[in-house]
Write a protein that holds these residues in place. Sequence first.
Motif, PDB file in Angstrom:
ATOM      1  N   ALA A  19       0.781  -1.197   0.075  1.00  0.00           N
ATOM      2  CA  ALA A  19       0.455  -0.048   0.004  1.00  0.00           C
ATOM      3  C   ALA A  19       0.669   1.130  -0.176  1.00  0.00           C
ATOM      4  CB  ALA A  19      -0.865  -0.030   1.135  1.00  0.00           C
ATOM      5  N   CYS A  20       1.789   1.144   0.847  1.00  0.00           N
ATOM      6  CA  CYS A  20       2.972   2.377   0.943  1.00  0.00           C
ATOM      7  C   CYS A  20       3.462   2.410  -0.477  1.00  0.00           C
ATOM      8  CB  CYS A  20       4.024   1.829   1.934  1.00  0.00           C
ATOM      9  SG  CYS A  20       4.514   3.398   2.926  1.00  0.00           S
ATOM     10  N   SER A  21       3.973   1.743  -1.247  1.00  0.00           N
ATOM     11  CA  SER A  21       4.722   1.916  -2.501  1.00  0.00           C
ATOM     12  C   SER A  21       3.577   2.357  -3.516  1.00  0.00           C
ATOM     13  CB  SER A  21       5.674   0.760  -2.919  1.00  0.00           C
ATOM     14  OG  SER A  21       4.772  -0.500  -2.872  1.00  0.00           O
ATOM     15  N   ALA A  22       2.444   1.929  -3.446  1.00  0.00           N
ATOM     16  CA  ALA A  22       1.355   2.155  -4.434  1.00  0.00           C
ATOM     17  C   ALA A  22       1.162   3.853  -4.360  1.00  0.00           C
ATOM     18  CB  ALA A  22       0.206   1.633  -4.334  1.00  0.00           C
ATOM     19  N   ALA A  23       1.232   4.309  -2.892  1.00  0.00           N
ATOM     20  CA  ALA A  23       0.973   5.573  -2.881  1.00  0.00           C
ATOM     21  C   ALA A  23       1.990   6.404  -3.356  1.00  0.00           C
ATOM     22  CB  ALA A  23       0.653   5.786  -1.298  1.00  0.00           C
ATOM     23  N   ASN A  24       3.214   6.029  -3.083  1.00  0.00           N
ATOM     24  CA  ASN A  24       4.553   6.436  -3.592  1.00  0.00           C
ATOM     25  C   ASN A  24       4.339   6.794  -5.033  1.00  0.00           C
ATOM     26  OD1 ASN A  24       5.635   7.177  -0.949  1.00  0.00           O
ATOM     27  ND2 ASN A  24       6.671   5.487  -1.099  1.00  0.00           N
ATOM     28  N   ALA A  25       3.893   5.559  -5.828  1.00  0.00           N
ATOM     29  CA  ALA A  25       4.022   5.742  -7.266  1.00  0.00           C
ATOM     30  C   ALA A  25       3.203   6.863  -7.923  1.00  0.00           C
ATOM     31  CB  ALA A  25       3.453   4.348  -7.604  1.00  0.00           C
ATOM     32  N   GLU A  26       2.272   7.561  -7.140  1.00  0.00           N
ATOM     33  CA  GLU A  26       1.303   8.539  -7.631  1.00  0.00           C
ATOM     34  C   GLU A  26       2.060   9.901  -7.073  1.00  0.00           C
ATOM     35  OE1 GLU A  26      -2.730   7.649  -7.046  1.00  0.00           O
ATOM     36  OE2 GLU A  26      -2.436   5.852  -8.125  1.00  0.00           O
ATOM     37  N   GLY A  27       3.046   9.839  -6.010  1.00  0.00           N
ATOM     38  CA  GLY A  27       3.695  10.956  -5.567  1.00  0.00           C
ATOM     39  C   GLY A  27       4.606  11.677  -6.681  1.00  0.00           C
ATOM     40  N   PRO A  28       5.909  11.905  -6.313  1.00  0.00           N
ATOM     41  CA  PRO A  28       6.763  12.863  -7.193  1.00  0.00           C
ATOM     42  C   PRO A  28       6.879  12.327  -8.545  1.00  0.00           C
ATOM     43  CG  PRO A  28       7.697  12.152  -4.950  1.00  0.00           C
ATOM     44  CD  PRO A  28       6.421  11.348  -5.151  1.00  0.00           C
ATOM     45  N   THR A  29       6.725  11.083  -8.852  1.00  0.00           N
ATOM     46  CA  THR A  29       7.026  10.644 -10.216  1.00  0.00           C
ATOM     47  C   THR A  29       5.805  10.970 -11.147  1.00  0.00           C
ATOM     48  OG1 THR A  29       6.287   8.485  -9.545  1.00  0.00           O
ATOM     49  CG2 THR A  29       8.690   9.011  -9.480  1.00  0.00           C
ATOM     50  N   GLY A  30       4.594  11.065 -10.508  1.00  0.00           N
ATOM     51  CA  GLY A  30       3.603  11.336 -11.331  1.00  0.00           C
ATOM     52  C   GLY A  30       3.221  12.682 -11.813  1.00  0.00           C
ATOM     53  N   PRO A  31       2.246  12.916 -12.657  1.00  0.00           N
ATOM     54  CA  PRO A  31       2.098  14.310 -13.175  1.00  0.00           C
ATOM     55  C   PRO A  31       1.896  15.328 -11.837  1.00  0.00           C
ATOM     56  CG  PRO A  31       0.175  12.831 -13.937  1.00  0.00           C
ATOM     57  CD  PRO A  31       1.286  12.086 -13.062  1.00  0.00           C
ATOM     58  N   ALA A  32       2.373  16.602 -12.117  1.00  0.00           N
ATOM     59  CA  ALA A  32       1.581  17.588 -11.001  1.00  0.00           C
ATOM     60  C   ALA A  32       0.592  17.665 -10.927  1.00  0.00           C
ATOM     61  CB  ALA A  32       2.521  18.708 -11.371  1.00  0.00           C
ATOM     62  N   ALA A  33      -0.212  17.647  -9.717  1.00  0.00           N
ATOM     63  CA  ALA A  33      -1.532  17.831  -9.363  1.00  0.00           C
ATOM     64  C   ALA A  33      -1.912  19.106  -9.859  1.00  0.00           C
ATOM     65  CB  ALA A  33      -1.817  17.470  -7.864  1.00  0.00           C
ATOM     66  N   SER A  34      -1.180  20.040  -9.867  1.00  0.00           N
ATOM     67  CA  SER A  34      -1.686  21.668 -10.299  1.00  0.00           C
ATOM     68  C   SER A  34      -2.002  21.886 -11.797  1.00  0.00           C
ATOM     69  CB  SER A  34      -0.670  22.554  -9.465  1.00  0.00           C
ATOM     70  OG  SER A  34       0.606  22.409 -10.153  1.00  0.00           O
ATOM     71  N   VAL A  35      -1.414  20.829 -12.467  1.00  0.00           N
ATOM     72  CA  VAL A  35      -1.661  20.962 -14.134  1.00  0.00           C
ATOM     73  C   VAL A  35      -3.260  21.008 -14.249  1.00  0.00           C
ATOM     74  CG1 VAL A  35      -0.993  20.341 -16.279  1.00  0.00           C
ATOM     75  CG2 VAL A  35       0.805  20.861 -14.491  1.00  0.00           C
ATOM     76  N   ASP A  36      -3.689  21.705 -15.031  1.00  0.00           N
ATOM     77  CA  ASP A  36      -5.198  21.576 -15.420  1.00  0.00           C
ATOM     78  C   ASP A  36      -5.239  20.656 -16.674  1.00  0.00           C
ATOM     79  OD1 ASP A  36      -7.489  21.979 -16.706  1.00  0.00           O
ATOM     80  OD2 ASP A  36      -7.626  24.143 -15.900  1.00  0.00           O
ATOM     81  N   PRO A  37      -6.128  19.267 -16.928  1.00  0.00           N
ATOM     82  CA  PRO A  37      -6.038  18.680 -17.863  1.00  0.00           C
ATOM     83  C   PRO A  37      -6.432  19.594 -19.232  1.00  0.00           C
ATOM     84  CG  PRO A  37      -7.870  18.417 -16.105  1.00  0.00           C
ATOM     85  CD  PRO A  37      -7.019  19.337 -15.658  1.00  0.00           C
ATOM     86  N   GLY A  38      -7.157  20.627 -18.988  1.00  0.00           N
ATOM     87  CA  GLY A  38      -7.243  21.334 -20.166  1.00  0.00           C
ATOM     88  C   GLY A  38      -6.119  22.476 -20.684  1.00  0.00           C
ATOM     89  N   ALA A  39      -5.079  22.383 -19.963  1.00  0.00           N
ATOM     90  CA  ALA A  39      -3.952  23.364 -20.036  1.00  0.00           C
ATOM     91  C   ALA A  39      -3.494  23.319 -21.622  1.00  0.00           C
ATOM     92  CB  ALA A  39      -2.940  22.978 -19.267  1.00  0.00           C
ATOM     93  N   VAL A  40      -2.989  24.505 -22.132  1.00  0.00           N
ATOM     94  CA  VAL A  40      -2.638  24.602 -23.405  1.00  0.00           C
ATOM     95  C   VAL A  40      -1.271  24.158 -23.424  1.00  0.00           C
ATOM     96  CG1 VAL A  40      -1.918  26.332 -25.202  1.00  0.00           C
ATOM     97  CG2 VAL A  40      -4.077  26.847 -23.730  1.00  0.00           C
ATOM     98  N   HIS A  41      -0.883  23.402 -24.580  1.00  0.00           N
ATOM     99  CA  HIS A  41       0.527  22.886 -24.503  1.00  0.00           C
ATOM    100  C   HIS A  41       1.106  23.702 -25.788  1.00  0.00           C
ATOM    101  CE1 HIS A  41       0.374  19.410 -21.661  1.00  0.00           C
ATOM    102  NE2 HIS A  41      -1.082  19.611 -21.905  1.00  0.00           N
ATOM    103  N   ILE A  42       2.399  23.970 -25.233  1.00  0.00           N
ATOM    104  CA  ILE A  42       3.350  24.696 -26.375  1.00  0.00           C
ATOM    105  C   ILE A  42       4.813  23.954 -26.172  1.00  0.00           C
ATOM    106  CG2 ILE A  42       4.470  26.881 -27.166  1.00  0.00           C
ATOM    107  CD1 ILE A  42       2.078  28.462 -26.191  1.00  0.00           C
ATOM    108  N   ASP A  43       5.428  23.463 -27.323  1.00  0.00           N
ATOM    109  CA  ASP A  43       6.507  23.047 -27.199  1.00  0.00           C
ATOM    110  C   ASP A  43       7.598  23.535 -27.866  1.00  0.00           C
ATOM    111  OD1 ASP A  43       5.705  20.527 -25.802  1.00  0.00           O
ATOM    112  OD2 ASP A  43       4.663  20.004 -27.749  1.00  0.00           O
ATOM    113  N   ALA A  44       8.776  23.828 -27.701  1.00  0.00           N
ATOM    114  CA  ALA A  44       9.694  24.319 -28.539  1.00  0.00           C
ATOM    115  C   ALA A  44      10.976  23.197 -28.935  1.00  0.00           C
ATOM    116  CB  ALA A  44      10.702  25.496 -27.711  1.00  0.00           C
ATOM    117  N   LYS A  45      11.217  23.267 -30.060  1.00  0.00           N
ATOM    118  CA  LYS A  45      12.465  22.304 -30.684  1.00  0.00           C
ATOM    119  C   LYS A  45      13.066  23.001 -31.892  1.00  0.00           C
ATOM    120  CE  LYS A  45      12.874  17.233 -31.116  1.00  0.00           C
ATOM    121  NZ  LYS A  45      13.836  17.412 -32.234  1.00  0.00           N
TER     122      LYS A  45
END
Length: 126
Positions: A19-45
């Motif tokens: 249970a502990c490692s499952a909780a960790n999997a959605e922590g720092p390695t997952g997408p930041a909780a503060s990013v809106d799913p409707g956010a605009v995406h712009i990439d530079a390359k």
Amino acid sequence: MRRFASVLAIAALTVALAACSAANAEGPTGPAASVDPGAVHIDAKDIAFTQSSVKAPAGRAFQIVFNNQDGAPHNVTILGPDGSAAFTGDVVTASSTTYSVPALKAGSYRFRCDIHPNMTGTLVVQ
Ligand SMILES: [Cu+2]
């Protein structure tokens, strides 16, 4: 009977660890909780924006997830119809950042990189 109790204790410990490692999997390695799913995406390359035109909602704050894939520094500045900056994003190099853009009125805006003014795109706010 003692042996059975030990097996139960180990089983309980295993479940707790899982249970502990499952909780960790959605922590720092997952997408930041503060990013809106409707956010605009712009990439530079390759010293260019990947998107020539993006859309954002009118009249409410929104986010831009800016992913600079270059080793060169870039940012996103939004220019209003009069050419003045409506928003200036922080410069990032070879990394991704999330900009919080204040509400904009409906209209057609340009966005550019302040360091490379020939990097431009269109932001349609509607
Ligand atoms: Cu640039």
